[in-house]
Design a protein around this motif. Sequence first.
Motif, mmCIF file in Angstrom:
data_model
loop_
_atom_site.group_PDB
_atom_site.id
_atom_site.type_symbol
_atom_site.label_atom_id
_atom_site.label_comp_id
_atom_site.label_asym_id
_atom_site.label_seq_id
_atom_site.Cartn_x
_atom_site.Cartn_y
_atom_site.Cartn_z
ATOM 1 N N ASP A 67 0.942 -1.230 0.134
ATOM 2 C CA ASP A 67 -0.111 -0.232 0.126
ATOM 3 C C ASP A 67 0.851 1.090 -0.067
ATOM 4 O O ASP A 67 0.864 2.192 -0.547
ATOM 5 C CB ASP A 67 -0.819 -0.032 1.201
ATOM 6 C CG ASP A 67 -1.929 -1.137 1.063
ATOM 7 O OD1 ASP A 67 -2.416 -1.528 0.102
ATOM 8 O OD2 ASP A 67 -2.676 -1.217 2.069
ATOM 9 N N ASP A 77 0.439 4.095 -2.709
ATOM 10 C CA ASP A 77 0.161 5.228 -2.433
ATOM 11 C C ASP A 77 1.180 6.435 -3.121
ATOM 12 O O ASP A 77 0.748 7.569 -3.427
ATOM 13 C CB ASP A 77 0.073 5.756 -0.766
ATOM 14 C CG ASP A 77 -1.110 4.696 -0.316
ATOM 15 O OD1 ASP A 77 -2.005 4.571 -1.104
ATOM 16 O OD2 ASP A 77 -1.141 4.533 1.011
ATOM 17 N N GLN A 100 -12.562 10.131 -5.192
ATOM 18 C CA GLN A 100 -10.973 10.000 -5.180
ATOM 19 C C GLN A 100 -10.429 10.798 -6.476
ATOM 20 O O GLN A 100 -9.998 10.373 -7.392
ATOM 21 C CB GLN A 100 -10.547 8.717 -5.589
ATOM 22 C CG GLN A 100 -11.071 7.709 -4.325
ATOM 23 C CD GLN A 100 -10.533 6.117 -4.645
ATOM 24 O OE1 GLN A 100 -9.359 5.941 -4.401
ATOM 25 N NE2 GLN A 100 -11.562 5.479 -5.325
#
Length: 205
Positions: free
Chosen positions: A11, A15, A97
């Motif tokens: 992750d 990111d 998003q």
Amino acid sequence: MRPDKRNGTRDVIVDNALRLFAERGYDAVRVQDLARAAGVSRATFYNHFSERDEVLGVLFERLLVSEEAGSETAQDTPPLQRVGAVLNGAVRRMLQQPELARFVYTLPVRHESLLRPDVSSTPAVFVTIHRLLEAAAARGELRDDVPIDLVCAHVHNALETGMRAWADGRTDDPEGRVGMLVDLALYGILAPAGTRPPDPRPGHG
């Protein structure tokens, strides 16, 4: 490496990849840049991803594999009418998003090609659209000479084209643009019967 730690590292890489891709552009970012930004070695990066494009695929999955689609309209609404509502629901979720959505839809690639063939969680919106179009075909609402997969591709193109128009700054209403394109994909450009002049072609007037 424990599964929770492995997923955490993955992750962090993803990111930071989004941040770098958005800042520099996809082509300007190398694997070593992704590893450095995430605070890991190149070897650790390759423990999680086989190539840079795989990170891009995960970002696309994040955008569309977010929640179950299909709850936007009543279940007793005819399936063809539900298609547009399902896609507009997907647009609203993607716009939660905005940085990710704008980045993904400015890429000069076909986005479905980013999905890994082994991904178990195919975007819910694609699954739902296919199911609704199958139901519409079973009800006799679609032409029987056009394969369902081709109709699905036509509808998916409407979603992609509408989102690209928003990402490129050509519309500030992506939901409205997608809705119009879906209407064109499913119903064409002819005015409703009874409101247009007779067809001038022989035998069609």
